[in-house]
Design a protein around this motif. Structure first.
Motif, PDB file in Angstrom:
ATOM      1  N   GLU A 105       0.810  -1.213   0.000  1.00  0.00           N
ATOM      2  CA  GLU A 105       0.000   0.000   0.000  1.00  0.00           C
ATOM      3  C   GLU A 105       0.848   1.270   0.000  1.00  0.00           C
ATOM      4  O   GLU A 105       0.319   2.378   0.094  1.00  0.00           O
ATOM      5  N   GLY A 106       2.177   1.097  -0.107  1.00  0.00           N
ATOM      6  CA  GLY A 106       3.070   2.247  -0.184  1.00  0.00           C
ATOM      7  C   GLY A 106       3.442   2.861   1.151  1.00  0.00           C
ATOM      8  O   GLY A 106       4.066   3.924   1.191  1.00  0.00           O
ATOM      9  N   GLU A 107       3.100   2.209   2.260  1.00  0.00           N
ATOM     10  CA  GLU A 107       3.441   2.725   3.586  1.00  0.00           C
ATOM     11  C   GLU A 107       4.808   2.169   3.998  1.00  0.00           C
ATOM     12  O   GLU A 107       4.936   1.382   4.935  1.00  0.00           O
ATOM     13  N   TYR A 108       5.840   2.597   3.279  1.00  0.00           N
ATOM     14  CA  TYR A 108       7.146   1.966   3.404  1.00  0.00           C
ATOM     15  C   TYR A 108       7.783   2.145   4.780  1.00  0.00           C
ATOM     16  O   TYR A 108       8.299   1.184   5.369  1.00  0.00           O
ATOM     17  N   SER A 109       7.761   3.355   5.307  1.00  0.00           N
ATOM     18  CA  SER A 109       8.393   3.567   6.611  1.00  0.00           C
ATOM     19  C   SER A 109       7.652   2.810   7.709  1.00  0.00           C
ATOM     20  O   SER A 109       8.273   2.199   8.590  1.00  0.00           O
ATOM     21  N   ASN A 110       6.328   2.808   7.646  1.00  0.00           N
ATOM     22  CA  ASN A 110       5.550   2.060   8.631  1.00  0.00           C
ATOM     23  C   ASN A 110       5.820   0.560   8.534  1.00  0.00           C
ATOM     24  O   ASN A 110       5.884  -0.144   9.551  1.00  0.00           O
ATOM     25  N   ALA A 111       5.967   0.081   7.304  1.00  0.00           N
ATOM     26  CA  ALA A 111       6.244  -1.345   7.110  1.00  0.00           C
ATOM     27  C   ALA A 111       7.604  -1.718   7.696  1.00  0.00           C
ATOM     28  O   ALA A 111       7.739  -2.752   8.366  1.00  0.00           O
ATOM     29  N   VAL A 112       8.613  -0.877   7.441  1.00  0.00           N
ATOM     30  CA  VAL A 112       9.956  -1.152   7.962  1.00  0.00           C
ATOM     31  C   VAL A 112       9.955  -1.159   9.489  1.00  0.00           C
ATOM     32  O   VAL A 112      10.555  -2.037  10.120  1.00  0.00           O
ATOM     33  N   ILE A 113       9.263  -0.207  10.091  1.00  0.00           N
ATOM     34  CA  ILE A 113       9.245  -0.124  11.554  1.00  0.00           C
ATOM     35  C   ILE A 113       8.487  -1.299  12.148  1.00  0.00           C
ATOM     36  O   ILE A 113       8.902  -1.884  13.157  1.00  0.00           O
ATOM     37  N   MET A 114       7.389  -1.686  11.527  1.00  0.00           N
ATOM     38  CA  MET A 114       6.630  -2.818  12.049  1.00  0.00           C
ATOM     39  C   MET A 114       7.429  -4.111  11.915  1.00  0.00           C
ATOM     40  O   MET A 114       7.389  -4.984  12.793  1.00  0.00           O
ATOM     41  N   ASP A 115       8.168  -4.238  10.815  1.00  0.00           N
ATOM     42  CA  ASP A 115       9.025  -5.405  10.632  1.00  0.00           C
ATOM     43  C   ASP A 115      10.076  -5.449  11.742  1.00  0.00           C
ATOM     44  O   ASP A 115      10.359  -6.511  12.309  1.00  0.00           O
ATOM     45  N   ALA A 116      10.647  -4.287  12.068  1.00  0.00           N
ATOM     46  CA  ALA A 116      11.628  -4.216  13.145  1.00  0.00           C
ATOM     47  C   ALA A 116      10.995  -4.550  14.492  1.00  0.00           C
ATOM     48  O   ALA A 116      11.607  -5.217  15.329  1.00  0.00           O
ATOM     49  N   ALA A 117       9.771  -4.101  14.713  1.00  0.00           N
ATOM     50  CA  ALA A 117       9.064  -4.421  15.956  1.00  0.00           C
ATOM     51  C   ALA A 117       8.841  -5.918  16.090  1.00  0.00           C
ATOM     52  O   ALA A 117       8.941  -6.481  17.180  1.00  0.00           O
ATOM     53  N   ALA A 118       8.568  -6.582  14.968  1.00  0.00           N
ATOM     54  CA  ALA A 118       8.374  -8.030  14.993  1.00  0.00           C
ATOM     55  C   ALA A 118       9.675  -8.753  15.335  1.00  0.00           C
ATOM     56  O   ALA A 118       9.670  -9.753  16.055  1.00  0.00           O
ATOM     57  N   THR A 119      10.799  -8.231  14.822  1.00  0.00           N
ATOM     58  CA  THR A 119      12.094  -8.805  15.161  1.00  0.00           C
ATOM     59  C   THR A 119      12.377  -8.637  16.645  1.00  0.00           C
ATOM     60  O   THR A 119      12.814  -9.573  17.324  1.00  0.00           O
ATOM     61  N   ALA A 120      12.124  -7.434  17.171  1.00  0.00           N
ATOM     62  CA  ALA A 120      12.298  -7.202  18.602  1.00  0.00           C
ATOM     63  C   ALA A 120      11.405  -8.133  19.417  1.00  0.00           C
ATOM     64  O   ALA A 120      11.814  -8.653  20.463  1.00  0.00           O
TER      65      ALA A 120
END
Length: 231
Positions: free
Chosen positions: A106-121
């Motif tokens: 959906e083009g929400e690139y920064s939100n996607a990157v941060i959520m991916d990082a949250a999942a790693t954490a």
């Protein structure tokens, strides 16, 4: 083969920032990080599983029904003196990954990157929680625990991932491997923890040193705050 199902009460925003590569981005909106952590927490389905095996330091062999020889000098040094090992697997499920993919699409690139990082954490926190739950049980049997070590750290080849998936019985919590040896769900981990006998006057060697022992010096997620992890 205990199964671990403790809930995630919160996801560490500081660790999420680190995994997103935002350590030096002091002006980045902290509310976006906190929102991603909460979204990831609500989607997480945390599960863990672990099994204890005898271990032979001389042959670097895990003495399971189908024995497994550990490959690599770093991991051999790390497990030196251990009589047993714990093989664990943990996952936060597939829903987070699906949400990250949707945000990218959906083009929400920064939100996607941060959520991916949250999942790693989140999955790292889950493994930390497992260690804290396991430690008293092992202490009652006279063992101390070394910090967990995963395939891909140091010179331990990723090709041993199938062995850890098998030994942890990770399929029981729906963790599998792709043909390229990636864990599915993607936000999952496997690891080994060495168990050694407590000795009078000995200083426990159980502090996590993963970054200090990993050869990928340019990793954006590398911990650089403590002196032992600086390079």
């Amino acid at each position: 083969m205990p199964v671990y199902n403790a809930p995630l009460l919160a996801i560490d925003a500081k660790e999420t920032r680190r995994y997103a590569g935002l350590q030096k981005a002091a002006t980045f909106d902290e509310e976006k990080i906190l929102a991603a952590c909460e979204d990831a927490r609500l989607l997480a389905a945390p599960k863990g599983i672990w099994t204890v095996y005898d271990y032979d330091c001389q042959s670097q062999q895990i003495q399971a029904a189908h024995p497994c020889k550990i490959k690599g000098k770093k991991i051999a040094q790390h497990l030196n003196g251990c009589e047993k090992v714990i093989i664990l697997a943990a996952t936060v499920g597939e829903a987070i990954e699906a949400a990250v993919t949707r945000r990218f699409n959906e083009g929400e690139y920064s939100n996607a990157v941060i959520m991916d990082a949250a999942a790693t954490a989140a999955v790292e926190q889950l493994a930390d929680g497992m260690e804290k739950a396991i430690a008293p049980q092992m202490a009652a049997q006279g063992y101390l625990m070394k910090w967990r070590f995963s395939p891909g750290y140091g010179d331990w080849p990723l090709e041993q991932q199938p062995d850890l998936v098998r030994l942890a019985q990770a399929n029981k919590i729906n963790i599998h491997l792709s043909t390229s040896l990636m864990l599915i769900p993607r936000k999952s981990i496997t690891a080994i923890i060495g168990l050694y006998r407590k000795q009078e006057g000995a200083i426990p060697n159980n502090k996590h040193g993963g970054c200090a022992h990993c050869q990928q010096k340019d990793c954006p997620s590398r911990k650089i705050n403590s002196p032992q992890n600086r390079s």
